[in-house]
Motif scaffolding. Structure first.
Motif, PDB file in Angstrom:
ATOM      1  N   PHE A  95      -8.340  29.632 -46.355  1.00  0.00           N
ATOM      2  CA  PHE A  95      -9.001  29.895 -45.088  1.00  0.00           C
ATOM      3  C   PHE A  95      -8.048  30.585 -44.116  1.00  0.00           C
ATOM      4  CE2 PHE A  95     -11.261  26.341 -46.999  1.00  0.00           C
ATOM      5  CZ  PHE A  95     -12.566  26.776 -46.910  1.00  0.00           C
ATOM      6  N   HIS A  96      -6.807  30.829 -44.565  1.00  0.00           N
ATOM      7  CA  HIS A  96      -5.827  31.511 -43.729  1.00  0.00           C
ATOM      8  C   HIS A  96      -5.936  33.019 -43.875  1.00  0.00           C
ATOM      9  CE1 HIS A  96      -3.877  27.780 -42.603  1.00  0.00           C
ATOM     10  NE2 HIS A  96      -3.838  27.423 -43.877  1.00  0.00           N
ATOM     11  N   ASN A  97      -6.649  33.460 -44.918  1.00  0.00           N
ATOM     12  CA  ASN A  97      -6.884  34.891 -45.070  1.00  0.00           C
ATOM     13  C   ASN A  97      -8.041  35.291 -44.156  1.00  0.00           C
ATOM     14  OD1 ASN A  97      -6.112  37.253 -46.949  1.00  0.00           O
ATOM     15  ND2 ASN A  97      -8.338  37.311 -46.984  1.00  0.00           N
ATOM     16  N   MET A  98      -8.093  36.559 -43.776  1.00  0.00           N
ATOM     17  CA  MET A  98      -9.179  37.035 -42.933  1.00  0.00           C
ATOM     18  C   MET A  98      -9.859  38.223 -43.618  1.00  0.00           C
ATOM     19  SD  MET A  98     -11.004  36.465 -40.393  1.00  0.00           S
ATOM     20  CE  MET A  98      -9.986  35.191 -39.624  1.00  0.00           C
ATOM     21  N   PRO A  99     -11.102  38.045 -44.124  1.00  0.00           N
ATOM     22  CA  PRO A  99     -11.876  36.800 -44.070  1.00  0.00           C
ATOM     23  C   PRO A  99     -11.406  35.802 -45.128  1.00  0.00           C
ATOM     24  CG  PRO A  99     -13.100  38.481 -45.231  1.00  0.00           C
ATOM     25  CD  PRO A  99     -11.877  39.164 -44.711  1.00  0.00           C
ATOM     26  N   PRO A 100     -11.844  34.532 -45.040  1.00  0.00           N
ATOM     27  CA  PRO A 100     -11.483  33.542 -46.054  1.00  0.00           C
ATOM     28  C   PRO A 100     -11.882  34.017 -47.442  1.00  0.00           C
ATOM     29  CG  PRO A 100     -12.470  32.482 -44.151  1.00  0.00           C
ATOM     30  CD  PRO A 100     -12.650  33.950 -43.944  1.00  0.00           C
ATOM     31  N   ALA A 101     -11.087  33.642 -48.434  1.00  0.00           N
ATOM     32  CA  ALA A 101     -11.311  34.148 -49.790  1.00  0.00           C
ATOM     33  C   ALA A 101     -11.221  33.035 -50.825  1.00  0.00           C
ATOM     34  CB  ALA A 101     -10.299  35.245 -50.116  1.00  0.00           C
ATOM     35  N   THR A 102     -11.866  33.278 -51.960  1.00  0.00           N
ATOM     36  CA  THR A 102     -11.853  32.362 -53.099  1.00  0.00           C
ATOM     37  C   THR A 102     -11.328  33.107 -54.313  1.00  0.00           C
ATOM     38  OG1 THR A 102     -13.797  31.216 -52.210  1.00  0.00           O
ATOM     39  CG2 THR A 102     -13.258  30.818 -54.530  1.00  0.00           C
ATOM     40  N   VAL A 103     -10.534  32.418 -55.136  1.00  0.00           N
ATOM     41  CA  VAL A 103      -9.948  33.035 -56.329  1.00  0.00           C
ATOM     42  C   VAL A 103     -10.517  32.383 -57.578  1.00  0.00           C
ATOM     43  CG1 VAL A 103      -7.820  33.457 -57.630  1.00  0.00           C
ATOM     44  CG2 VAL A 103      -7.828  33.678 -55.134  1.00  0.00           C
TER      45      VAL A 103
END
Length: 204
Positions: A178-186
């Motif tokens: 959630f620290h990435n902008m936008p939040p990401a899933t791997v």
């Protein structure tokens, strides 16, 4: 100096996005938290790594910091400006200026030797056939136990289940940031079994 570098990176990425919005897929480079998650399972022991759509090299830098050697890194970048930048930024790393959809028709390695494929490609914006060509071509070079890693800003795996099933693949979420902008899933995408006939059918 870091702030200047980051501003330059964002400006370059944004210019490329304006020129090729479907190919670039994002208006800014991935953040450090996403790079850490995408490369969390990689080390010198991973062996050869193929990176698709590296852009400005955020994941590339993280892979090198985790111990993957330049000689074990191959980057596939379709954007000429990005490819030129990567060659200058990462000496010793093999950079190929080409479309990742050509992987199934290109001899990159002597055998199935890859420990991992790292993808920064905008899979959600691709037509199903192109998506299948990329996945089939990339996973065909994976050695047993190797995996394809893909991030997404969407709520689910960017590879539809019917495509995974057809290619004999399975997907597992390995984390979210959630620290990435936008939040990401791997997601980690790995082989259930090798479907050589399916791969050959897509390549023809």
């Amino acid at each position: 100096m870091m702030e200047i570098w980051q501003n330059t990176e964002h400006a370059r990425f944004f210019r490329n996005w304006l020129s090729y919005p479907l190919r670039v897929g994002a208006i800014a480079p991935s953040g450090q938290s996403l790079a850490a998650l995408m490369t969390s399972e990689k080390s010198a022991a991973t062996g050869p790594v193929l990176e698709l759509g590296p852009g400005t090299g955020v994941f590339t830098k993280a892979l090198l910091e985790r111990g993957v050697t330049p000689l074990n890194l191959t980057l596939i970048e379709s954007g000429k400006d990005f490819a030129t930048l990567l060659e200058a930024r990462f000496p010793g790393v093999r950079v190929l200026h080409m479309d990742a959809a050509r992987l199934s028709r290109t001899i990159l390695f002597e055998d199935a030797c890859l420990g991992a494929v790292i993808s920064g490609l905008p899979l959600l914006s691709m037509p199903p056939r192109k998506l299948m060509m990329i996945l089939a071509g990339a996973t065909g070079w994976l050695r047993p136990g190797g995996a394809f890693f893909q991030f997404t800003y969407g709520p689910r795996c960017p590879v539809p289940r019917p495509i995974l099933v057809r290619l004999g693949l399975k997907a597992k979420c390995i984390g979210r940031t959630f620290h990435n902008m936008p939040p990401a899933t791997v997601y980690r995408i790995s082989r259930r079994r090798l479907l050589k006939s399916a791969i050959e059918g897509i390549a023809t």
